[in-house]
Design a protein around this motif. Structure first.
Motif, PDB file in Angstrom:
ATOM      1  N   THR A   1       0.809  -1.223   0.000  1.00  0.00           N
ATOM      2  CA  THR A   1       0.000   0.000   0.000  1.00  0.00           C
ATOM      3  C   THR A   1       0.844   1.276   0.000  1.00  0.00           C
ATOM      4  O   THR A   1       0.302   2.363  -0.138  1.00  0.00           O
ATOM      5  CB  THR A   1      -0.942   0.045   1.229  1.00  0.00           C
ATOM      6  OG1 THR A   1      -0.132   0.149   2.416  1.00  0.00           O
ATOM      7  CG2 THR A   1      -1.825  -1.184   1.313  1.00  0.00           C
ATOM      8  N   VAL A   2       2.152   1.155   0.204  1.00  0.00           N
ATOM      9  CA  VAL A   2       3.007   2.355   0.255  1.00  0.00           C
ATOM     10  C   VAL A   2       4.184   2.203  -0.716  1.00  0.00           C
ATOM     11  O   VAL A   2       4.528   1.094  -1.117  1.00  0.00           O
ATOM     12  CB  VAL A   2       3.570   2.604   1.684  1.00  0.00           C
ATOM     13  CG1 VAL A   2       2.454   2.880   2.679  1.00  0.00           C
ATOM     14  CG2 VAL A   2       4.427   1.435   2.158  1.00  0.00           C
ATOM     15  N   HIS A   3       4.788   3.349  -1.037  1.00  0.00           N
ATOM     16  CA  HIS A   3       5.965   3.311  -1.922  1.00  0.00           C
ATOM     17  C   HIS A   3       7.247   3.531  -1.107  1.00  0.00           C
ATOM     18  O   HIS A   3       8.269   3.944  -1.660  1.00  0.00           O
ATOM     19  CB  HIS A   3       5.847   4.398  -3.008  1.00  0.00           C
ATOM     20  CG  HIS A   3       5.665   5.787  -2.462  1.00  0.00           C
ATOM     21  ND1 HIS A   3       4.513   6.518  -2.605  1.00  0.00           N
ATOM     22  CD2 HIS A   3       6.507   6.571  -1.745  1.00  0.00           C
ATOM     23  CE1 HIS A   3       4.647   7.691  -2.014  1.00  0.00           C
ATOM     24  NE2 HIS A   3       5.848   7.748  -1.474  1.00  0.00           N
ATOM     25  N   ASP A   4       7.170   3.273   0.198  1.00  0.00           N
ATOM     26  CA  ASP A   4       8.203   3.733   1.129  1.00  0.00           C
ATOM     27  C   ASP A   4       9.034   2.610   1.750  1.00  0.00           C
ATOM     28  O   ASP A   4       9.577   2.778   2.850  1.00  0.00           O
ATOM     29  CB  ASP A   4       7.530   4.542   2.247  1.00  0.00           C
ATOM     30  CG  ASP A   4       6.716   5.689   1.674  1.00  0.00           C
ATOM     31  OD1 ASP A   4       7.321   6.583   1.075  1.00  0.00           O
ATOM     32  OD2 ASP A   4       5.477   5.651   1.794  1.00  0.00           O
ATOM     33  N   LEU A   5       9.141   1.476   1.058  1.00  0.00           N
ATOM     34  CA  LEU A   5       9.806   0.342   1.699  1.00  0.00           C
ATOM     35  C   LEU A   5      11.308   0.584   1.902  1.00  0.00           C
ATOM     36  O   LEU A   5      11.922  -0.018   2.782  1.00  0.00           O
ATOM     37  CB  LEU A   5       9.523  -0.933   0.911  1.00  0.00           C
ATOM     38  CG  LEU A   5       8.030  -1.300   1.040  1.00  0.00           C
ATOM     39  CD1 LEU A   5       7.607  -2.314   0.004  1.00  0.00           C
ATOM     40  CD2 LEU A   5       7.701  -1.815   2.424  1.00  0.00           C
ATOM     41  N   GLY A   6      11.876   1.481   1.121  1.00  0.00           N
ATOM     42  CA  GLY A   6      13.267   1.874   1.379  1.00  0.00           C
ATOM     43  C   GLY A   6      13.365   2.652   2.681  1.00  0.00           C
ATOM     44  O   GLY A   6      14.243   2.401   3.511  1.00  0.00           O
ATOM     45  N   PHE A   7      12.450   3.600   2.871  1.00  0.00           N
ATOM     46  CA  PHE A   7      12.429   4.369   4.126  1.00  0.00           C
ATOM     47  C   PHE A   7      12.234   3.450   5.328  1.00  0.00           C
ATOM     48  O   PHE A   7      12.742   3.723   6.418  1.00  0.00           O
ATOM     49  CB  PHE A   7      11.279   5.376   4.119  1.00  0.00           C
ATOM     50  CG  PHE A   7      11.530   6.623   3.302  1.00  0.00           C
ATOM     51  CD1 PHE A   7      12.748   7.279   3.346  1.00  0.00           C
ATOM     52  CD2 PHE A   7      10.523   7.151   2.505  1.00  0.00           C
ATOM     53  CE1 PHE A   7      12.962   8.437   2.605  1.00  0.00           C
ATOM     54  CE2 PHE A   7      10.726   8.308   1.774  1.00  0.00           C
ATOM     55  CZ  PHE A   7      11.946   8.952   1.825  1.00  0.00           C
ATOM     56  N   LEU A   8      11.489   2.368   5.144  1.00  0.00           N
ATOM     57  CA  LEU A   8      11.205   1.466   6.271  1.00  0.00           C
ATOM     58  C   LEU A   8      12.378   0.532   6.573  1.00  0.00           C
ATOM     59  O   LEU A   8      12.730   0.321   7.738  1.00  0.00           O
ATOM     60  CB  LEU A   8       9.958   0.631   5.965  1.00  0.00           C
ATOM     61  CG  LEU A   8       8.633   1.416   6.028  1.00  0.00           C
ATOM     62  CD1 LEU A   8       7.539   0.688   5.272  1.00  0.00           C
ATOM     63  CD2 LEU A   8       8.214   1.603   7.466  1.00  0.00           C
ATOM     64  N   PHE A   9      12.981  -0.030   5.520  1.00  0.00           N
ATOM     65  CA  PHE A   9      13.929  -1.134   5.751  1.00  0.00           C
ATOM     66  C   PHE A   9      15.403  -0.761   5.627  1.00  0.00           C
ATOM     67  O   PHE A   9      16.256  -1.470   6.150  1.00  0.00           O
ATOM     68  CB  PHE A   9      13.572  -2.315   4.832  1.00  0.00           C
ATOM     69  CG  PHE A   9      12.328  -3.016   5.323  1.00  0.00           C
ATOM     70  CD1 PHE A   9      12.407  -4.000   6.291  1.00  0.00           C
ATOM     71  CD2 PHE A   9      11.071  -2.627   4.878  1.00  0.00           C
ATOM     72  CE1 PHE A   9      11.269  -4.607   6.795  1.00  0.00           C
ATOM     73  CE2 PHE A   9       9.918  -3.229   5.371  1.00  0.00           C
ATOM     74  CZ  PHE A   9      10.015  -4.220   6.338  1.00  0.00           C
ATOM     75  N   TRP A  10      15.715   0.350   4.938  1.00  0.00           N
ATOM     76  CA  TRP A  10      17.138   0.714   4.783  1.00  0.00           C
ATOM     77  C   TRP A  10      17.732   1.204   6.107  1.00  0.00           C
ATOM     78  O   TRP A  10      18.818   0.755   6.494  1.00  0.00           O
ATOM     79  CB  TRP A  10      17.278   1.771   3.680  1.00  0.00           C
ATOM     80  CG  TRP A  10      18.627   1.782   3.048  1.00  0.00           C
ATOM     81  CD1 TRP A  10      19.615   2.708   3.261  1.00  0.00           C
ATOM     82  CD2 TRP A  10      19.150   0.833   2.113  1.00  0.00           C
ATOM     83  NE1 TRP A  10      20.725   2.397   2.510  1.00  0.00           N
ATOM     84  CE2 TRP A  10      20.466   1.255   1.795  1.00  0.00           C
ATOM     85  CE3 TRP A  10      18.645  -0.329   1.515  1.00  0.00           C
ATOM     86  CZ2 TRP A  10      21.277   0.553   0.911  1.00  0.00           C
ATOM     87  CZ3 TRP A  10      19.463  -1.020   0.633  1.00  0.00           C
ATOM     88  CH2 TRP A  10      20.758  -0.576   0.344  1.00  0.00           C
TER      89      TRP A  10
END
Ligand code: GLY
Length: 368
Positions: free
Chosen positions: A92-101
């Motif tokens: 639902t989000v385009h932010d998986l880099g912000f979450l996992f990096w």
């Protein structure tokens, strides 16, 4: 350029202060993931708009662990990373880099544990599912026809997953996303648009638009900071000189348009902005410029980016920005702005501002 001793001292002081604020946050509101403060307080019922910030708390805890070596921070960092593991399949989000990096990737780098790496890779694979074949871009959380400049900060996790798995399809998706973003959202003067709108039937690019900036043809400062940093990261993966040139052109735009102290308003083009500062954009730009100083092949420009990053830090470590002399304020950096039009997190602390501030301070201290 080596930072002056007085600035280095300010950086150490800011890190210590951030440690106190974070300890208070996680002891007072256990397992709570804040996004922005209201009147300086993290816990409130304000709207999120989208859930993209949950990696920045764990990320700061990892940074504090790296800085102090204190197992207490390590235990909290692992705990807050585990709490977001399920998001690796969040479509639902385009932010998986912000979450996992800032979290799982840091954790993997410290341990080399392959099961941790697999979480990062899975997050990259999930993000790649947003790819719109016809337009050649990863769509934003808003809709399939929408491309955000912010996604440049997330696409790195797809390059990474591609490298780790030797998956050429993943690599192609990340590469094409960067080329499309460069073509439709970065302008000739180095300024950036927040959003691009496409015709999903044909893939045709239709127009630039914005949510958090002033107008569709203006320059939202945080968006440009995301581009400056994100295209630099794309260059580190690809070695494609076009991405380095784009990052540098964004950096020059930032430097040209921002007052001497280094902190931009929410949007450079807004006439007579009611608030003078968007401090999170400055923290992101400082961290991105610190990276660029090492990436650029030109020593003069390298010096410029390094000196400019330090200038931003000199400003942000003053009590006007660092909340150290503001009793009862729970964040680290004041004067951030999340979503001006919606009235969310306006002139407050924001979780990503604190994260990137800590990140660049850690890099400056490490490189000193
Ligand atoms: N959603 C990302 C940002 O507000 O910058």
């Amino acid at each position: 350029m080596v930072p002056r001793a007085s600035l280095l001292n300010k950086c150490y002081m800011a890190l210590e202060f951030a440690g106190r604020q974070l300890r208070y946050l996680i002891e007072t509101y256990p397992d709570y993931f804040p996004m922005y403060t209201v009147n300086g307080k993290w816990k409130h019922e304000g709207e999120a708009w989208t859930n993209w910030c949950e990696g920045f708390l764990g990320g700061q805890l990892w940074l504090l662990y790296e800085h102090t070596g204190d197992p207490w921070w390590r235990e909290k960092a692992e705990h807050y990373s585990r709490l977001i593991e399920h998001r690796k399949t969040d479509r639902t989000v385009h932010d998986l880099g912000f979450l996992f990096w800032p979290t799982w990737k840091r954790w993997y780098d410290l341990t080399g544990d392959e099961s941790i790496n697999q979480v990062v890779i899975e997050a990259g694979r999930t993000l790649a599912l947003r790819f719109q074949e016809k337009g050649g871009y990863l769509c934003s959380f808003v809709a399939e026809n929408s491309l955000f400049i912010d996604i440049m900060m997330n696409v790195g996790i797809i390059f990474y997953a591609a490298q780790q798995t030797q998956d050429e399809r993943l690599w192609d998706i990340a590469y094409r996303h960067c080329l499309t973003t460069r073509r439709v959202l970065v302008r000739g003067d180095g300024s950036t648009a927040h959003e691009g709108i496409f015709d999903t039937e044909t893939g045709e690019f239709l127009r630039q638009s914005t949510h958090q900036g002033w107008r569709s043809d203006s320059s939202w400062a945080r968006g440009l900071a995301w581009a400056l940093y994100g295209f630099g990261t794309a260059y580190t993966f690809t070695n494609d000189a076009r991405f380095l040139a784009t990052a540098e052109s964004c950096a020059h735009y930032y430097i040209e348009r921002t007052p001497e102290h280094g902190v931009p308003p929410n949007d450079w083009d807004e006439p007579n902005p009611s608030l003078p500062y968007e401090s999170s954009a400055a923290a992101i730009a400082a961290s991105g410029m610190w990276n660029l100083a090492k990436l650029t092949g030109d020593p003069t420009r390298g010096r410029l980016y390094r000196e400019y990053a330090l200038r931003i830090l000199d400003t942000l470590t003053e009590p006007e920005f660092l909340a150290i002399e503001t009793p009862g304020w729970e964040g680290v950096l004041k004067h951030g702005i999340y979503h001006l039009r919606k009235g969310l997190g306006v002139d407050e602390s924001v979780m990503w501002g604190d994260y990137f501030f800590l990140e660049v301070i850690s890099k400056v201290i490490r490189d000193a």
